[in-house]
Design a protein around this motif. Structure first.
Motif, PDB file in Angstrom:
ATOM      1  N   ALA A  18     -43.282  11.470  18.541  1.00 58.57           N
ATOM      2  CA  ALA A  18     -42.716  11.988  17.303  1.00 58.57           C
ATOM      3  C   ALA A  18     -43.647  13.071  16.767  1.00 58.57           C
ATOM      4  O   ALA A  18     -44.850  13.060  17.015  1.00 58.57           O
ATOM      5  CB  ALA A  18     -42.589  10.859  16.289  1.00 58.57           C
ATOM      6  N   ALA A  19     -43.078  14.012  16.061  1.00 61.94           N
ATOM      7  CA  ALA A  19     -43.870  15.091  15.470  1.00 61.94           C
ATOM      8  C   ALA A  19     -44.849  14.508  14.452  1.00 61.94           C
ATOM      9  O   ALA A  19     -44.521  13.588  13.711  1.00 61.94           O
ATOM     10  CB  ALA A  19     -42.950  16.102  14.808  1.00 61.94           C
ATOM     11  N   GLU A  20     -46.052  15.049  14.451  1.00 60.39           N
ATOM     12  CA  GLU A  20     -47.085  14.608  13.511  1.00 60.39           C
ATOM     13  C   GLU A  20     -46.892  15.321  12.179  1.00 60.39           C
ATOM     14  O   GLU A  20     -46.593  16.511  12.151  1.00 60.39           O
ATOM     15  CB  GLU A  20     -48.474  14.920  14.065  1.00 60.39           C
ATOM     16  CG  GLU A  20     -48.870  14.088  15.257  1.00 60.39           C
ATOM     17  CD  GLU A  20     -49.041  12.629  14.917  1.00 60.39           C
ATOM     18  OE1 GLU A  20     -49.633  12.312  13.855  1.00 60.39           O
ATOM     19  OE2 GLU A  20     -48.567  11.784  15.700  1.00 60.39           O
ATOM     20  N   THR A  35     -43.182  17.424   7.736  1.00 60.37           N
ATOM     21  CA  THR A  35     -43.307  17.394   9.185  1.00 60.37           C
ATOM     22  C   THR A  35     -42.538  18.550   9.800  1.00 60.37           C
ATOM     23  O   THR A  35     -41.364  18.758   9.471  1.00 60.37           O
ATOM     24  CB  THR A  35     -42.762  16.065   9.753  1.00 60.37           C
ATOM     25  OG1 THR A  35     -43.408  14.977   9.091  1.00 60.37           O
ATOM     26  CG2 THR A  35     -42.995  15.969  11.249  1.00 60.37           C
ATOM     27  N   ASP A  36     -43.202  19.301  10.675  1.00 64.21           N
ATOM     28  CA  ASP A  36     -42.529  20.361  11.422  1.00 64.21           C
ATOM     29  C   ASP A  36     -41.870  19.711  12.638  1.00 64.21           C
ATOM     30  O   ASP A  36     -42.553  19.269  13.561  1.00 64.21           O
ATOM     31  CB  ASP A  36     -43.526  21.434  11.858  1.00 64.21           C
ATOM     32  CG  ASP A  36     -44.126  22.167  10.673  1.00 64.21           C
ATOM     33  OD1 ASP A  36     -43.392  22.426   9.700  1.00 64.21           O
ATOM     34  OD2 ASP A  36     -45.335  22.462  10.704  1.00 64.21           O
ATOM     35  N   ILE A  37     -40.543  19.661  12.629  1.00 64.23           N
ATOM     36  CA  ILE A  37     -39.787  19.029  13.699  1.00 64.23           C
ATOM     37  C   ILE A  37     -39.646  19.976  14.883  1.00 64.23           C
ATOM     38  O   ILE A  37     -39.716  19.578  16.037  1.00 64.23           O
ATOM     39  CB  ILE A  37     -38.388  18.588  13.203  1.00 64.23           C
ATOM     40  CG1 ILE A  37     -38.508  17.671  11.980  1.00 64.23           C
ATOM     41  CG2 ILE A  37     -37.583  17.940  14.311  1.00 64.23           C
ATOM     42  CD1 ILE A  37     -39.237  16.375  12.220  1.00 64.23           C
ATOM     43  N   GLY A  38     -39.439  21.250  14.599  1.00 67.58           N
ATOM     44  CA  GLY A  38     -39.269  22.264  15.628  1.00 67.58           C
ATOM     45  C   GLY A  38     -39.253  23.626  14.971  1.00 67.58           C
ATOM     46  O   GLY A  38     -39.447  23.741  13.771  1.00 67.58           O
ATOM     47  N   PRO A  39     -39.011  24.683  15.750  1.00 66.32           N
ATOM     48  CA  PRO A  39     -38.923  26.014  15.145  1.00 66.32           C
ATOM     49  C   PRO A  39     -37.815  26.037  14.085  1.00 66.32           C
ATOM     50  O   PRO A  39     -36.706  25.562  14.334  1.00 66.32           O
ATOM     51  CB  PRO A  39     -38.577  26.931  16.319  1.00 66.32           C
ATOM     52  CG  PRO A  39     -38.989  26.163  17.535  1.00 66.32           C
ATOM     53  CD  PRO A  39     -38.819  24.715  17.188  1.00 66.32           C
ATOM     54  N   LYS A  40     -38.144  26.559  12.929  1.00 63.95           N
ATOM     55  CA  LYS A  40     -37.205  26.640  11.803  1.00 63.95           C
ATOM     56  C   LYS A  40     -36.608  25.281  11.463  1.00 63.95           C
ATOM     57  O   LYS A  40     -35.420  25.177  11.109  1.00 63.95           O
ATOM     58  CB  LYS A  40     -36.108  27.658  12.075  1.00 63.95           C
ATOM     59  CG  LYS A  40     -36.570  29.081  11.953  1.00 63.95           C
ATOM     60  CD  LYS A  40     -35.390  30.018  11.861  1.00 63.95           C
ATOM     61  CE  LYS A  40     -35.885  31.364  11.375  1.00 63.95           C
ATOM     62  NZ  LYS A  40     -34.879  32.080  10.647  1.00 63.95           N
ATOM     63  N   HIS A  41     -37.388  24.226  11.551  1.00 64.54           N
ATOM     64  CA  HIS A  41     -36.929  22.894  11.153  1.00 64.54           C
ATOM     65  C   HIS A  41     -38.113  22.103  10.609  1.00 64.54           C
ATOM     66  O   HIS A  41     -38.947  21.616  11.367  1.00 64.54           O
ATOM     67  CB  HIS A  41     -36.289  22.163  12.325  1.00 64.54           C
ATOM     68  CG  HIS A  41     -35.700  20.845  11.923  1.00 64.54           C
ATOM     69  ND1 HIS A  41     -35.173  19.980  12.838  1.00 64.54           N
ATOM     70  CD2 HIS A  41     -35.528  20.243  10.718  1.00 64.54           C
ATOM     71  CE1 HIS A  41     -34.723  18.897  12.221  1.00 64.54           C
ATOM     72  NE2 HIS A  41     -34.937  19.036  10.922  1.00 64.54           N
ATOM     73  N   LYS A  55     -33.778  23.986   7.629  1.00 63.32           N
ATOM     74  CA  LYS A  55     -33.490  24.540   8.951  1.00 63.32           C
ATOM     75  C   LYS A  55     -33.254  26.037   8.893  1.00 63.32           C
ATOM     76  O   LYS A  55     -32.707  26.616   9.823  1.00 63.32           O
ATOM     77  CB  LYS A  55     -32.272  23.837   9.555  1.00 63.32           C
ATOM     78  CG  LYS A  55     -32.525  22.373   9.843  1.00 63.32           C
ATOM     79  CD  LYS A  55     -31.325  21.723  10.476  1.00 63.32           C
ATOM     80  CE  LYS A  55     -31.622  20.266  10.779  1.00 63.32           C
ATOM     81  NZ  LYS A  55     -30.469  19.590  11.376  1.00 63.32           N
ATOM     82  N   GLU A  56     -33.652  26.666   7.759  1.00 65.16           N
ATOM     83  CA  GLU A  56     -33.423  28.094   7.592  1.00 65.16           C
ATOM     84  C   GLU A  56     -34.706  28.899   7.480  1.00 65.16           C
ATOM     85  O   GLU A  56     -34.725  30.069   7.832  1.00 65.16           O
ATOM     86  CB  GLU A  56     -32.566  28.336   6.345  1.00 65.16           C
ATOM     87  CG  GLU A  56     -31.192  27.707   6.455  1.00 65.16           C
ATOM     88  CD  GLU A  56     -30.386  27.822   5.177  1.00 65.16           C
ATOM     89  OE1 GLU A  56     -30.873  28.446   4.210  1.00 65.16           O
ATOM     90  OE2 GLU A  56     -29.278  27.290   5.143  1.00 65.16           O
TER      91      GLU A  56
END
Length: 147
Positions: A18-20, A35-41, A55-56
């Motif tokens: 899981a993302a830290e 928490t940064d889940i992914g790029p632009k998230h 997500k934007e």
């Protein structure tokens, strides 16, 4: 995890984690996590329960936390990457029956100044186009432009 490639068996080891969290802040008896889940998230959670998924934005930054009587208000800045309006703000309120998340607001300037008067938080900033300044007032779970 394994995959077949050109008749060979390729085995990849490793675990999916899981993302830290990038930020954890104790606001009274509540823990706010970014928490940064992914790029632009980017996900904002309160006591491990997600309350907002951005997500934007290119980047969601924690500006500060402010105590207002029996509640806490966290101010976030989202860097959108857009030329016409590169910055917006959002408030997350904790301490009530459930966390509240404001709509995005701001004049597109990143030069925000915060003042608190009782249970009202005001975020002021210059207006890049046209000059002058603008302000948004947050009270009782609602954000409204006040000037």
């Amino acid at each position: 995890m394994c995959a077949a490639v050109a008749g060979s068996l390729v085995i990849a080891t490793g675990s999916v984690q899981a993302a830290e969290p990038r930020l954890m802040a104790a606001l009274g008896n509540t823990v706010l996590t970014v928490t940064d889940i992914g790029p632009k998230h980017t996900q904002v959670s309160v006591d491990e329960t997600p309350v907002f998924d951005d997500k934007e934005s290119d980047m969601l930054s924690f500006v500060g936390a402010y105590s207002m009587k029996d509640r806490w208000v966290a101010l976030f800045q989202s860097d959108t990457g857009a030329k016409d309006c590169p910055t917006r703000f959002r408030i997350v309120e904790v301490g009530g029956t459930k966390p509240l998340v404001s709509y995005p607001f701001g004049s597109c300037s990143d030069a925000a100044q915060v003042t608190i008067d009782g249970d009202t938080l005001t975020v002021s900033m210059p207006v890049p186009a046209g000059g002058g300044d603008a302000a948004w007032t947050y009270s009782k779970g609602r954000i409204a432009r006040s000037r």
